[in-house]
Design a protein around this motif. Sequence first.
Motif, PDB file in Angstrom:
ATOM      1  N   VAL A  64       2.208  -1.867  -8.332  1.00 38.92           N
ATOM      2  CA  VAL A  64       1.098  -1.502  -9.206  1.00 38.92           C
ATOM      3  C   VAL A  64       1.205  -0.011  -9.509  1.00 38.92           C
ATOM      4  CG1 VAL A  64      -0.460  -1.104  -7.245  1.00 38.92           C
ATOM      5  CG2 VAL A  64      -1.409  -1.545  -9.518  1.00 38.92           C
ATOM      6  N   HIS A  65       0.994   0.351 -10.774  1.00 41.70           N
ATOM      7  CA  HIS A  65       1.041   1.760 -11.170  1.00 41.70           C
ATOM      8  C   HIS A  65      -0.386   2.303 -11.263  1.00 41.70           C
ATOM      9  CE1 HIS A  65       2.479   5.472 -12.946  1.00 41.70           C
ATOM     10  NE2 HIS A  65       1.523   5.353 -13.859  1.00 41.70           N
ATOM     11  N   ARG A  66      -0.628   3.414 -10.611  1.00 40.40           N
ATOM     12  CA  ARG A  66      -1.937   4.043 -10.631  1.00 40.40           C
ATOM     13  C   ARG A  66      -1.820   5.383 -11.343  1.00 40.40           C
ATOM     14  NH1 ARG A  66      -3.087   2.696  -4.267  1.00 40.40           N
ATOM     15  NH2 ARG A  66      -3.342   0.431  -4.520  1.00 40.40           N
ATOM     16  N   LEU A  67      -2.628   5.544 -12.379  1.00 41.46           N
ATOM     17  CA  LEU A  67      -2.557   6.730 -13.223  1.00 41.46           C
ATOM     18  C   LEU A  67      -2.675   8.005 -12.394  1.00 41.46           C
ATOM     19  CD1 LEU A  67      -2.336   7.618 -16.186  1.00 41.46           C
ATOM     20  CD2 LEU A  67      -4.849   7.654 -16.263  1.00 41.46           C
ATOM     21  N   ASN A  68      -1.738   8.923 -12.617  1.00 41.09           N
ATOM     22  CA  ASN A  68      -1.700  10.234 -11.960  1.00 41.09           C
ATOM     23  C   ASN A  68      -1.460  10.159 -10.443  1.00 41.09           C
ATOM     24  OD1 ASN A  68      -2.240  11.540 -14.438  1.00 41.09           O
ATOM     25  ND2 ASN A  68      -4.453  11.259 -14.136  1.00 41.09           N
ATOM     26  N   ARG A  69      -1.162   8.971  -9.948  1.00 40.90           N
ATOM     27  CA  ARG A  69      -0.916   8.839  -8.501  1.00 40.90           C
ATOM     28  C   ARG A  69       0.468   8.288  -8.198  1.00 40.90           C
ATOM     29  NH1 ARG A  69      -5.447   5.686  -5.476  1.00 40.90           N
ATOM     30  NH2 ARG A  69      -4.169   6.426  -3.744  1.00 40.90           N
ATOM     31  N   GLY A  70       1.012   7.472  -9.089  1.00 38.27           N
ATOM     32  CA  GLY A  70       2.345   6.951  -8.864  1.00 38.27           C
ATOM     33  C   GLY A  70       2.377   5.439  -8.781  1.00 38.27           C
ATOM     34  N   THR A  71       3.465   4.931  -8.232  1.00 33.77           N
ATOM     35  CA  THR A  71       3.691   3.485  -8.128  1.00 33.77           C
ATOM     36  C   THR A  71       3.623   3.065  -6.668  1.00 33.77           C
ATOM     37  OG1 THR A  71       5.096   3.517 -10.105  1.00 33.77           O
ATOM     38  CG2 THR A  71       5.304   1.615  -8.633  1.00 33.77           C
ATOM     39  N   PHE A  72       2.889   1.987  -6.415  1.00 36.47           N
ATOM     40  CA  PHE A  72       2.632   1.529  -5.052  1.00 36.47           C
ATOM     41  C   PHE A  72       3.004   0.057  -4.920  1.00 36.47           C
ATOM     42  CE2 PHE A  72      -0.063   5.091  -5.850  1.00 36.47           C
ATOM     43  CZ  PHE A  72      -0.253   5.740  -4.642  1.00 36.47           C
ATOM     44  N   GLY A  98       0.786  -1.226   0.000  1.00 36.14           N
ATOM     45  CA  GLY A  98       0.000   0.000   0.000  1.00 36.14           C
ATOM     46  C   GLY A  98       0.817   1.274   0.000  1.00 36.14           C
ATOM     47  N   ILE A  99       2.118   1.189   0.272  1.00 32.46           N
ATOM     48  CA  ILE A  99       2.925   2.400   0.352  1.00 32.46           C
ATOM     49  C   ILE A  99       3.298   2.891  -1.044  1.00 32.46           C
ATOM     50  CG2 ILE A  99       5.206   1.296   0.449  1.00 32.46           C
ATOM     51  CD1 ILE A  99       5.930   3.350   2.630  1.00 32.46           C
ATOM     52  N   ARG A 100       3.298   4.210  -1.211  1.00 32.61           N
ATOM     53  CA  ARG A 100       3.698   4.814  -2.481  1.00 32.61           C
ATOM     54  C   ARG A 100       5.211   4.947  -2.505  1.00 32.61           C
ATOM     55  NH1 ARG A 100       5.137   9.802  -4.251  1.00 32.61           N
ATOM     56  NH2 ARG A 100       4.664  10.319  -6.421  1.00 32.61           N
ATOM     57  N   LEU A 101       5.822   4.576  -3.636  1.00 30.99           N
ATOM     58  CA  LEU A 101       7.276   4.658  -3.786  1.00 30.99           C
ATOM     59  C   LEU A 101       7.638   5.967  -4.487  1.00 30.99           C
ATOM     60  CD1 LEU A 101       8.102   0.996  -4.872  1.00 30.99           C
ATOM     61  CD2 LEU A 101       8.071   1.982  -2.573  1.00 30.99           C
ATOM     62  N   SER A 102       8.431   6.783  -3.832  1.00 28.60           N
ATOM     63  CA  SER A 102       8.835   8.077  -4.377  1.00 28.60           C
ATOM     64  C   SER A 102       9.995   7.902  -5.344  1.00 28.60           C
ATOM     65  CB  SER A 102       9.245   9.013  -3.237  1.00 28.60           C
ATOM     66  OG  SER A 102       9.921  10.153  -3.743  1.00 28.60           O
ATOM     67  N   GLU A 103       9.776   8.247  -6.604  1.00 30.09           N
ATOM     68  CA  GLU A 103      10.843   8.145  -7.591  1.00 30.09           C
ATOM     69  C   GLU A 103      12.026   9.029  -7.208  1.00 30.09           C
ATOM     70  OE1 GLU A 103       9.756   8.895 -11.598  1.00 30.09           O
ATOM     71  OE2 GLU A 103       8.288   7.267 -11.709  1.00 30.09           O
ATOM     72  N   GLU A 104      11.746  10.261  -6.840  1.00 32.30           N
ATOM     73  CA  GLU A 104      12.808  11.215  -6.535  1.00 32.30           C
ATOM     74  C   GLU A 104      13.691  10.734  -5.391  1.00 32.30           C
ATOM     75  OE1 GLU A 104      13.403  15.937  -5.337  1.00 32.30           O
ATOM     76  OE2 GLU A 104      11.392  15.104  -5.624  1.00 32.30           O
ATOM     77  N   ARG A 105      13.059  10.252  -4.316  1.00 33.26           N
ATOM     78  CA  ARG A 105      13.821   9.863  -3.129  1.00 33.26           C
ATOM     79  C   ARG A 105      14.575   8.554  -3.349  1.00 33.26           C
ATOM     80  NH1 ARG A 105      10.306  10.614   2.193  1.00 33.26           N
ATOM     81  NH2 ARG A 105      12.396  10.545   3.123  1.00 33.26           N
ATOM     82  N   ILE A 106      13.973   7.611  -4.074  1.00 29.99           N
ATOM     83  CA  ILE A 106      14.659   6.351  -4.331  1.00 29.99           C
ATOM     84  C   ILE A 106      15.816   6.566  -5.305  1.00 29.99           C
ATOM     85  CG2 ILE A 106      14.420   4.052  -5.334  1.00 29.99           C
ATOM     86  CD1 ILE A 106      11.605   3.944  -4.175  1.00 29.99           C
ATOM     87  N   CYS A 107      15.616   7.392  -6.328  1.00 33.66           N
ATOM     88  CA  CYS A 107      16.715   7.714  -7.244  1.00 33.66           C
ATOM     89  C   CYS A 107      17.878   8.335  -6.477  1.00 33.66           C
ATOM     90  CB  CYS A 107      16.247   8.680  -8.328  1.00 33.66           C
ATOM     91  SG  CYS A 107      15.252   7.928  -9.628  1.00 33.66           S
ATOM     92  N   GLY A 108      17.561   9.233  -5.556  1.00 32.02           N
ATOM     93  CA  GLY A 108      18.597   9.869  -4.760  1.00 32.02           C
ATOM     94  C   GLY A 108      19.319   8.885  -3.861  1.00 32.02           C
ATOM     95  N   ALA A 109      18.560   7.962  -3.262  1.00 31.78           N
ATOM     96  CA  ALA A 109      19.158   6.986  -2.342  1.00 31.78           C
ATOM     97  C   ALA A 109      20.084   6.023  -3.073  1.00 31.78           C
ATOM     98  CB  ALA A 109      18.062   6.218  -1.605  1.00 31.78           C
ATOM     99  N   LEU A 110      19.682   5.588  -4.278  1.00 32.84           N
ATOM    100  CA  LEU A 110      20.470   4.605  -5.030  1.00 32.84           C
ATOM    101  C   LEU A 110      21.432   5.238  -6.028  1.00 32.84           C
ATOM    102  CD1 LEU A 110      17.837   1.792  -5.753  1.00 32.84           C
ATOM    103  CD2 LEU A 110      19.745   1.722  -4.150  1.00 32.84           C
ATOM    104  N   GLY A 111      21.235   6.520  -6.316  1.00 34.51           N
ATOM    105  CA  GLY A 111      22.104   7.182  -7.278  1.00 34.51           C
ATOM    106  C   GLY A 111      21.889   6.714  -8.697  1.00 34.51           C
ATOM    107  N   VAL A 112      20.620   6.503  -9.073  1.00 30.23           N
ATOM    108  CA  VAL A 112      20.304   6.051 -10.425  1.00 30.23           C
ATOM    109  C   VAL A 112      19.382   7.058 -11.098  1.00 30.23           C
ATOM    110  CG1 VAL A 112      20.575   3.625  -9.835  1.00 30.23           C
ATOM    111  CG2 VAL A 112      18.317   4.682  -9.632  1.00 30.23           C
ATOM    112  N   SER A 113      19.262   6.939 -12.406  1.00 30.30           N
ATOM    113  CA  SER A 113      18.397   7.848 -13.157  1.00 30.30           C
ATOM    114  C   SER A 113      16.937   7.440 -13.017  1.00 30.30           C
ATOM    115  CB  SER A 113      18.789   7.833 -14.640  1.00 30.30           C
ATOM    116  OG  SER A 113      18.447   6.587 -15.224  1.00 30.30           O
ATOM    117  N   ARG A 114      16.049   8.372 -13.342  1.00 33.88           N
ATOM    118  CA  ARG A 114      14.617   8.059 -13.320  1.00 33.88           C
ATOM    119  C   ARG A 114      14.278   6.983 -14.348  1.00 33.88           C
ATOM    120  NH1 ARG A 114      10.760  11.331 -10.732  1.00 33.88           N
ATOM    121  NH2 ARG A 114      11.650  13.130  -9.644  1.00 33.88           N
TER     122      ARG A 114
END
Length: 234
Positions: A77-85, A44-60
């Motif tokens: 699961v990807h939810r339109l306009n909401r992100g990846t969970f 159920g948790i939303r995964l933040s692209e920005e924060r995970i990219c920063g933590a791992l040092g990888v591109s979007r």
Amino acid sequence: MTADPSAALSELAADRELLGRTSTAERVAAILRERIAQGSFPPGIRLSEERICGALGVSRNTLREAFRLLTHERLLVHRLNRGTFVRVLTDTDIRDIYRVRRLVECAAVRGLEEPPYDVTEVRAAVSAGEKAAGEGRWQECSTANIRFHQALASLAGSARTDEMMRGVLAELRLAFHIMGDLHRFHEPYVTRNQEIVGALEAGDAASAERLLDAYLQDSLQQLLDAYPQEAAEE
């Protein structure tokens, strides 16, 4: 179930060195898969692209490809306009996971040839689970239990089976996490794991298979009995 995203991101930052200079989406997916299995990112948790990219040092782009791979594995699961969970499983998902487990794990045990069997990895997982349970470390006990079943499937000696079971068992962890009370779900199976590996060490694959089949049926029913009500509360 509550989670601490900051702690999870700190763990990802520690994983950064695993990527090396030739980081790939597959490696990123492997790290995230393991963290999901460990409960760092619960259902159920939303995964933040920005924060995970920063933590791992990888591109979007790399991260999005990793997300795509894990979505294909039914962990995200990807939810339109909401992100990846991280996915929340349904009871239908759980029944299907257990159907696959019985087909693969029981067949792996049934297919053993003449004893003695090399069950070193199975025994190691059982011992780790017993130690964790004895010390009240139920999250680690849950991890050891998953490794026990992975080791049973590995008795088939098939790299393809091993790969498939890693995905199936990672998906199963999503159900365990949403329950919250890992003690209640795992304690009865510490002894049953011991019984199964004991039968294998004695060279009695037929008894081990019967024990395993009953084990999986009981585990499924226990999960289904508790899951709908507790999932609704989530």
